[in-house]
Design a protein around this motif. Sequence first.
Motif, PDB file in Angstrom:
ATOM      1  N   VAL A 108       7.371   0.738 -10.167  1.00  0.00           N
ATOM      2  CA  VAL A 108       7.680   1.066  -8.770  1.00  0.00           C
ATOM      3  C   VAL A 108       6.760   0.344  -8.582  1.00  0.00           C
ATOM      4  N   ALA A 109       6.747  -1.025  -7.960  1.00  0.00           N
ATOM      5  CA  ALA A 109       6.230  -1.437  -7.166  1.00  0.00           C
ATOM      6  C   ALA A 109       6.454  -2.310  -5.425  1.00  0.00           C
ATOM      7  N   ALA A 110       5.098  -2.628  -4.457  1.00  0.00           N
ATOM      8  CA  ALA A 110       5.853  -2.584  -3.688  1.00  0.00           C
ATOM      9  C   ALA A 110       4.793  -3.277  -2.904  1.00  0.00           C
ATOM     10  N   ARG A 111       5.412  -4.633  -2.291  1.00  0.00           N
ATOM     11  CA  ARG A 111       4.347  -6.228  -1.238  1.00  0.00           C
ATOM     12  C   ARG A 111       4.864  -6.105   0.175  1.00  0.00           C
ATOM     13  N   TYR A 112       3.740  -6.503   1.194  1.00  0.00           N
ATOM     14  CA  TYR A 112       4.693  -6.677   2.132  1.00  0.00           C
ATOM     15  C   TYR A 112       3.640  -7.818   2.634  1.00  0.00           C
ATOM     16  N   GLY A 150      13.718  -2.619 -19.768  1.00  0.00           N
ATOM     17  CA  GLY A 150      13.468  -3.959 -19.551  1.00  0.00           C
ATOM     18  C   GLY A 150      14.578  -4.588 -18.780  1.00  0.00           C
ATOM     19  N   THR A 151      15.098  -3.228 -17.745  1.00  0.00           N
ATOM     20  CA  THR A 151      15.668  -4.631 -16.647  1.00  0.00           C
ATOM     21  C   THR A 151      15.092  -4.330 -15.122  1.00  0.00           C
ATOM     22  N   VAL A 152      14.925  -4.656 -14.285  1.00  0.00           N
ATOM     23  CA  VAL A 152      14.300  -4.569 -13.507  1.00  0.00           C
ATOM     24  C   VAL A 152      15.422  -5.340 -12.086  1.00  0.00           C
ATOM     25  N   LEU A 153      14.403  -4.250 -10.899  1.00  0.00           N
ATOM     26  CA  LEU A 153      15.689  -4.469  -9.729  1.00  0.00           C
ATOM     27  C   LEU A 153      14.683  -4.601  -8.255  1.00  0.00           C
ATOM     28  N   VAL A 154      15.044  -5.620  -8.034  1.00  0.00           N
ATOM     29  CA  VAL A 154      14.388  -6.794  -6.652  1.00  0.00           C
ATOM     30  C   VAL A 154      15.078  -6.466  -5.903  1.00  0.00           C
ATOM     31  N   LEU A 155      13.993  -5.801  -4.797  1.00  0.00           N
ATOM     32  CA  LEU A 155      14.816  -6.096  -3.574  1.00  0.00           C
ATOM     33  C   LEU A 155      13.938  -6.182  -2.769  1.00  0.00           C
ATOM     34  N   PHE A 156      14.352  -6.976  -1.012  1.00  0.00           N
ATOM     35  CA  PHE A 156      14.122  -8.077  -0.658  1.00  0.00           C
ATOM     36  C   PHE A 156      14.207  -8.213   0.860  1.00  0.00           C
ATOM     37  N   VAL A 159       6.305  -8.975 -11.379  1.00  0.00           N
ATOM     38  CA  VAL A 159       7.768  -9.770 -10.771  1.00  0.00           C
ATOM     39  C   VAL A 159       7.543 -10.190  -9.784  1.00  0.00           C
ATOM     40  N   LEU A 160       7.092  -9.256  -8.364  1.00  0.00           N
ATOM     41  CA  LEU A 160       6.541  -9.647  -7.134  1.00  0.00           C
ATOM     42  C   LEU A 160       5.111 -10.788  -6.835  1.00  0.00           C
ATOM     43  N   ASP A 161       4.231 -10.333  -7.902  1.00  0.00           N
ATOM     44  CA  ASP A 161       3.521 -11.192  -7.060  1.00  0.00           C
ATOM     45  C   ASP A 161       3.839 -12.557  -7.892  1.00  0.00           C
ATOM     46  N   ALA A 162       4.738 -13.034  -8.880  1.00  0.00           N
ATOM     47  CA  ALA A 162       5.216 -14.379  -9.003  1.00  0.00           C
ATOM     48  C   ALA A 162       6.494 -14.747  -7.373  1.00  0.00           C
ATOM     49  N   ASP A 211       7.903 -12.405   8.478  1.00  0.00           N
ATOM     50  CA  ASP A 211       7.604 -10.661   7.654  1.00  0.00           C
ATOM     51  C   ASP A 211       8.246 -10.761   5.984  1.00  0.00           C
ATOM     52  N   MET A 212       7.975 -10.105   4.976  1.00  0.00           N
ATOM     53  CA  MET A 212       8.820  -9.996   3.618  1.00  0.00           C
ATOM     54  C   MET A 212       8.187  -8.995   3.568  1.00  0.00           C
ATOM     55  N   ALA A 213       8.905  -7.875   3.018  1.00  0.00           N
ATOM     56  CA  ALA A 213       8.702  -6.837   2.037  1.00  0.00           C
ATOM     57  C   ALA A 213       9.285  -6.589   0.770  1.00  0.00           C
ATOM     58  N   LEU A 214       8.450  -7.071  -0.200  1.00  0.00           N
ATOM     59  CA  LEU A 214       9.781  -6.648  -1.731  1.00  0.00           C
ATOM     60  C   LEU A 214       9.434  -4.952  -2.254  1.00  0.00           C
ATOM     61  N   PHE A 215      10.342  -4.964  -2.852  1.00  0.00           N
ATOM     62  CA  PHE A 215      10.225  -3.499  -3.410  1.00  0.00           C
ATOM     63  C   PHE A 215      11.000  -3.917  -5.161  1.00  0.00           C
ATOM     64  N   ALA A 216      10.310  -3.180  -6.031  1.00  0.00           N
ATOM     65  CA  ALA A 216      10.933  -3.735  -7.411  1.00  0.00           C
ATOM     66  C   ALA A 216      10.919  -2.942  -7.916  1.00  0.00           C
TER      67      ALA A 216
END
Length: 425
Positions: free
Chosen positions: A187-191, A342-348, A380-383, A399-404
Amino acid sequence: MQPVREDGTQGAGQNGRRNGHGRAPYGNGRVYRVGSRVLEPAARARRADVASAGERHVGWALRWLPATLIVVGALFYWATPEGLTSSPFFESAPLVAAGLLSLRATVVTAVAAVVVDVLLEVGNGTADYSESIIEMISQCVIGGLAIGMNVLIQRNYRRLTSARHVAVAAQRAVLPNPPDGFGTLRVAARYQAADADARIGGDLYAVQDGPYGVRCIVGDVRGKGLEAVESVAVVIGAFREAAEEEAGLAGVARRLERALQRQETGRSGLDRVEGFTTAVLAEVDREGGALRLLNRGHPAPVLLGPDGAGRTLQPHEHALPLGMGDLGTWPDEVMEVAFPPGTVLVLFTDGVTEARNKAGVFYDPLTRLDGQVFDGPHEVLDALLADVTRYTGGRVADDMALFALARSRAPLGVPSAAPTTEHAP
């Protein structure tokens, strides 16, 4: 991929685009490949060092600007004919210091400007001229005003600092950092706030491990300010409770709907009529490898396969955002797709999809991420954040919220097996 409703019916799904090229997993160097550029951590660190060095130089120059004005004023006094006055340099020095320096430094600057002005007039034998006396009195008055301005600035700065600390505490309470993962899930998150001084807004994310699997939500509350933060707290609180108790995502959505409607009863005017939250709910079972999604008027997430091929998980039928149930009800559509290792779900949130470049073209996360392989959700989120910033030239309007979410081949804390050569280019 077939979208499945809570009532058991199925609808035709939409296949996203797929890139058939095999991509090698990144090695220990962790090269982040975004768009057509390669961004290494060492290069990013060098850029940050250059930026911080430039800021230090600018700060140093600004701190010495008041003293420079006094020196330039003295040189101007001796190097120009008697009809020209250097008082603007001496008068501006304490005013500049008031906005840049501390109270003590402002007092020193104001006194120094008066003293240098008096010494120059005395040395030139013009201290008793009426024009010189008026200039010296004016210099004293402006110095006193500069000191008063600095006192007010410092007081407001302390209040702003206190408010920022409160905002940081509120963000940590409402949007705490998620855990690193659950079992094989990472799990990873960015705001990132559009305003560099802001710390919290209407974007939200949360993850909850419960009896029905790992569930997460990414959403965007309409509006700004404290009322938006209040809605964020309501949505996240209701989500954590519903994620533990409801057997399906549709039940979670209904609980969120009721929570928002209860909150809106205490409001008036436009906020009561148009208070809503767009959101994507996701659920991953720990062992079966299935991913289920429910979209309520939110930008569709991106799914990156083990080979880097990406697709957008668009719902078959679009639904209204949460909080707008008074306009109508219908069965929520739950989409189910495979979620292998190996799969990644990217939400934003829409701060990503509505970002624009200089030509006014919207940012497309799928185009930028498709065909790339990352070590994990954090990479993924950093990139993605770095690419959005580069795409917009740093002019982020929202604003941007990202979650993976990423499924690894080994549980959390257990080293993954070395990558095989079947993905080598």
